[in-house]
Every structure is written in structure tokens, then in C-alpha cells.
Design an enzyme around this catalytic site. Structure first.
Site, PDB file in Angstrom:
ATOM      1  N   MET A 128       0.849  -1.199   0.000  1.00 29.75           N
ATOM      2  CA  MET A 128       0.000   0.000   0.000  1.00 29.75           C
ATOM      3  C   MET A 128       0.886   1.251   0.000  1.00 29.75           C
ATOM      4  SD  MET A 128      -2.893   1.435  -0.111  1.00 29.75           S
ATOM      5  CE  MET A 128      -4.004   0.035  -0.092  1.00 29.75           C
ATOM      6  N   GLY A 129       1.504   1.500  -1.139  1.00 30.23           N
ATOM      7  CA  GLY A 129       2.338   2.701  -1.278  1.00 30.23           C
ATOM      8  C   GLY A 129       1.601   3.716  -2.141  1.00 30.23           C
ATOM      9  N   ARG A 130       2.370   4.436  -2.965  1.00 30.49           N
ATOM     10  CA  ARG A 130       1.769   5.484  -3.807  1.00 30.49           C
ATOM     11  C   ARG A 130       0.695   4.900  -4.737  1.00 30.49           C
ATOM     12  NH1 ARG A 130       7.667   7.243  -3.838  1.00 30.49           N
ATOM     13  NH2 ARG A 130       7.836   5.195  -4.794  1.00 30.49           N
ATOM     14  N   ILE A 131       1.071   3.837  -5.481  1.00 32.15           N
ATOM     15  CA  ILE A 131       0.117   3.279  -6.458  1.00 32.15           C
ATOM     16  C   ILE A 131      -1.004   2.529  -5.737  1.00 32.15           C
ATOM     17  CG2 ILE A 131      -0.133   1.826  -8.516  1.00 32.15           C
ATOM     18  CD1 ILE A 131       2.892   2.336  -9.049  1.00 32.15           C
ATOM     19  N   ARG A 139       6.026  -6.438 -10.248  1.00 32.95           N
ATOM     20  CA  ARG A 139       7.153  -7.033 -10.964  1.00 32.95           C
ATOM     21  C   ARG A 139       6.955  -8.543 -11.045  1.00 32.95           C
ATOM     22  NH1 ARG A 139       8.146  -2.688 -12.607  1.00 32.95           N
ATOM     23  NH2 ARG A 139      10.032  -1.431 -12.385  1.00 32.95           N
ATOM     24  N   GLU A 169      10.858 -11.002 -19.426  1.00 37.16           N
ATOM     25  CA  GLU A 169      10.165 -10.076 -20.322  1.00 37.16           C
ATOM     26  C   GLU A 169      11.032  -9.793 -21.543  1.00 37.16           C
ATOM     27  OE1 GLU A 169       8.902  -6.653 -18.071  1.00 37.16           O
ATOM     28  OE2 GLU A 169       7.592  -7.846 -16.798  1.00 37.16           O
ATOM     29  N   HIS A 228       3.794  -5.195 -19.956  1.00 36.01           N
ATOM     30  CA  HIS A 228       4.397  -4.227 -19.019  1.00 36.01           C
ATOM     31  C   HIS A 228       4.100  -2.775 -19.459  1.00 36.01           C
ATOM     32  CE1 HIS A 228       7.847  -3.769 -15.916  1.00 36.01           C
ATOM     33  NE2 HIS A 228       7.010  -2.749 -15.837  1.00 36.01           N
TER      34      HIS A 228
END
Ligand code: NAP
Length: 334
Positions: free
Chosen positions: A155-158, A238, A267, A286
Site C-alpha cells: 500500500m504505497g503510492r500506487i 514485478r 520479459e 508491461h
């Protein structure tokens, strides 16, 4: 004499123009192909700054070849492609581009919630293949989003930006971090949960933690088994945080209902990857931050970080602030 900067890809002109004015440039000019390792190895010892992307592996052995490098600027918020400890040991600043991509990436996470729950990709293919014969009561039925329980790991910025969107869908929001965030709980109307509890209670689990030694393989067989058979897993963080072999098994056996993936272990994901054979997986290349405006801004911020760092000013977004203080106290150089 201008400082010399190595750019590992053709970057948007708006950023390149700035860089060209301030620096002498050594550039890998391909747009779709990452610079080969030999190119990085050839030039890394000659430059003061490095402008790189998440497709470049800036590891200890590459950093060890640098002898005048002062700033590594990546055009991404995630910096797991850079050996930050090796850079810090040599007093090299590492900078990144947080904040500007937060809302755009949250939009994509939410798009994956809706696409997986309502089977958008599968339904579109169904139509185009001529399989749509009539309206029928249970045709392409999916899961309810409105009012469902959303569990966010990281639960950070995004994570917060996804939670803000979820409240418009009247979702119950759980989150799991290493640190509890009481102020954000009040502001966003959400509750902290242990990882197990979150996995058991959520209809949607969205992974938004950085890739670290601690989060590598964080979601594997035993975690997937805790989820509801109707639950959906979304990974926009990721590859490598979710174990892909275990995820394939869980999706195939019906342990969970669907998955939405913007990121993969390797990727581009190989076309013969088993996950690509499943209709209950929505796969994207991505593109979390890929709006025109956001990518332009990221390119600009990465350029500005480099310009400030090489001018001896503290850049706005430093990953390793201790390297900054070491540079300014004359410590940290080997
Ligand atoms: P952020 O603000 O740093 O948030 C990350 C959150 O993860 C933090 O709140 C942190 O809280 C939590 N976290 C860290 N380690 C954890 C652990 N072991 N267990 C549980 N939670 C943990 O970063 P952000 O800007 O939101 O970005 C998050 C990640 O999204 C990036 O690192 C990047 O890899 C990825 N990303 C992907 C795309 C894309 O194109 N798909 C675009 C942008 C970002 P605590 O420290 O309290 O644990």
C-alpha cells in the site's frame, strides 16, 4: 567540457533535447531493442552519467567498470534492475521517477480488475471468432466488482491510488505492508490485514510491492491455496513476486478464478509460456505507466534527475540518499 552521459535507448525528443544541451551524449539509438551488454561495458568507464531503462541490468560487475560515474538515472519507479548497494558503495547516486506514473499505473491495475472480472478479452475473442450465436442467460458471466473485497499487497503510492478508485466501486479495502498506515486507513476507509488474512478474505488481490529479496516468490502455491476459488490475482508490480509455475497450476485447477498480469519473470514473456494458453488470464506487455503524457513526463524527470545530480545539486528523486551525503562529505568513493 560538458559531462558525458550514456543513454541506453532512443528516448522521447523532449528529454533528449534537454540532455543534448547539457551533456555530450553517447547513445544507443534503437527504440525497440535494448542496448547489448557489450555496448554498456564498452562505454560505462567513459561516462559521468547513465540514463537507463528497466530493461538494462546495471549490476555490480558493470558498475565496477565505471571509474567516473556519478549518477545512474532510471526512467522507472522500480529500481530492482540496478544494484543499488554496489552503486552506493562507490558514492554513485541512483535516481528514479516516482509519483508522475502513480495514477496512470493505478488506472491499469483497475483496468485489469475489470478485464479479468468481466472476461473482456475472452469475450472479445469469442465474438470475433464467430462463436456468438445468441444472447443467453449465463454467457460470459464473470465476477462482481462493485461491493467486492479488494486486498492490496504493497500500500504505497500506487496502492493508495488503486484504493481511491476502489472506493468509487464501494469495495471493502484491505491492505498488507510491512508497516501499518493509520492515517491512510482513516483517509481511505481501509483496514490492515496480515498476508494470510488478506488472501483468505479478498475477491481481488492486487500486488503492488516492489521486487526485493523479501518479496521474491511472495505469492506461491501455499498463498494461492488460501485464496477463494472465485478470487482474482492482479500483478502490476514485478514478475518474480508471483511464482508463475504455481500460478499456472492454481489457474488450471480452479484454485483461483483468474489472473491479470502486466509483468513477468522473463520479459518479453516467451510465446510458449504455459500462462499464455489459459483463457482466464489477461496478459499485458508491461504497460502500467504507458500513457503518452506519463511516459513523456518520466523521460523528462529522468533527464532532470541526471542534470541536477551532475551539476552537484540534489536530484528530486534519489533512491540512495546516503550516497548523496557521502558524495558531499567526500566519503563513499572507493
Ligand atoms: P511505493 O510507494 O514505494 O510503495 C510500495 C509499497 O510496498 C510500500 O508501501 C511498502 O510499504 C510496500 N512493501 C515493501 N516491501 C514489502 C513487503 N515485503 N511486504 C509487503 N509490502 C511491502 O512504490 P509505488 O510507487 O507504489 O510502486 C510500487 C511498485 O510498482 C514499484 O516498485 C514497481 O516495481 C511497480 N510498478 C510497476 C509498473 C508497471 O508498469 N507495471 C509501473 C510503476 C510501478 P512497507 O515499506 O511498509 O512495507
Amino acid at each position: 567540457m560538458k559531462p558525458i552521459v550514456l543513454i541506453t535507448r532512443k528516448v522521447p525528443e523532449i528529454a533528449r533535447a534537454l540532455l543534448q544541451e547539457a551533456f555530450e551524449l553517447i547513445e544507443w539509438m534503437e527504440e525497440e531493442e535494448p542496448a547489448p551488454r557489450s555496448f554498456l561495458e564498452k562505454w560505462i568507464g567513459e561516462v559521468d552519467g547513465l540514463y537507463c531503462l528497466l530493461t538494462d541490468k546495471i549490476d555490480e560487475s558493470l558498475i565496477a567498470r565505471s571509474n567516473r560515474l556519478k549518477v545512474i538515472s532510471t526512467m522507472a519507479v522500480g529500481f530492482n534492475h540496478i544494484d543499488v548497494a554496489a552503486a552506493s558503495k562507490r558514492g554513485i547516486l541512483v535516481t528514479h521517477t516516482p509519483e508522475v506514473l502513480t495514477e496512470t499505473t493505478a488506472d491499469l491495475a483497475f483496468a485489469l480488475i475489470l478485464a479479468t472480472a468481466r472476461r473482456l478479452v475472452e469475450a472479445s475473442v469469442f465474438l470475433r471468432e464467430g462463436q456468438w450465436k445468441t444472447w443467453s442467460p449465463m454467457l460470459m458471466t464473470g465476477q462482481e466488482v462493485y461491493g467486492a473485497t479488494l486486498g492490496i499487497i504493497g500500500m504505497g503510492r500506487i496502492g493508495e491510488a488503486v484504493a481511491r478508485r476502489a472506493s468509487g466501486f464501494d469495495m471493502k479495502i484491505l491492505y498488507h505492508n510491512r508497516n501499518q498506515k493509520p492515517e491512510a486507513e482513516m483517509r481511505l476507509g481501509m483496514a490492515y490485514a496480515g498476508l494470510e488474512e488478506l488472501l483468505q478474505a479478498s475477491d481481488f488481490v492486487v500486488v503492488l510491492a516492489p521486487y526485493t529479496q523479501e518479496t521474491a516468490d511472495m505469492i506461491r502455491k501455499e498463498q494461492l491455496q488460501l485464496m477463494k476459488p472465485s478470487a482474482i490475482l492482479i500483478n502490476v508490480a514485478r514478475g518474480g513476486i508471483v511464482n508463475e509455475t504455481d500460478l499456472y497450476d492454481a489457474l488450471q485447477k480452479g484454485t483461483i478464478w483468474a489472473a491479470g498480469l502486466d509483468v513477468f519473470d522473463t520479459e518479453p514473456v516467451p510465446l510458449d509460456h504455459p500462462l499464455l494458453t489459459l483463457t482466464n488470464v489477461v496478459t499485458l506487455p508491461h504497460i502500467g505507466s504507458a500513457s503518452i503524457q506519463t511516459r513523456m513526463q518520466m523521460a523528462l524527470i529522468a533527464a532532470q534527475n541526471l542534470m541536477k545530480g551532475l551539476a552537484g545539486e540534489r536530484p528530486n528523486f534519489v533512491v540512495n540518499p546516503t550516497a548523496w551525503s557521502d558524495v558531499n562529505t567526500g566519503q563513499g568513493k572507493e
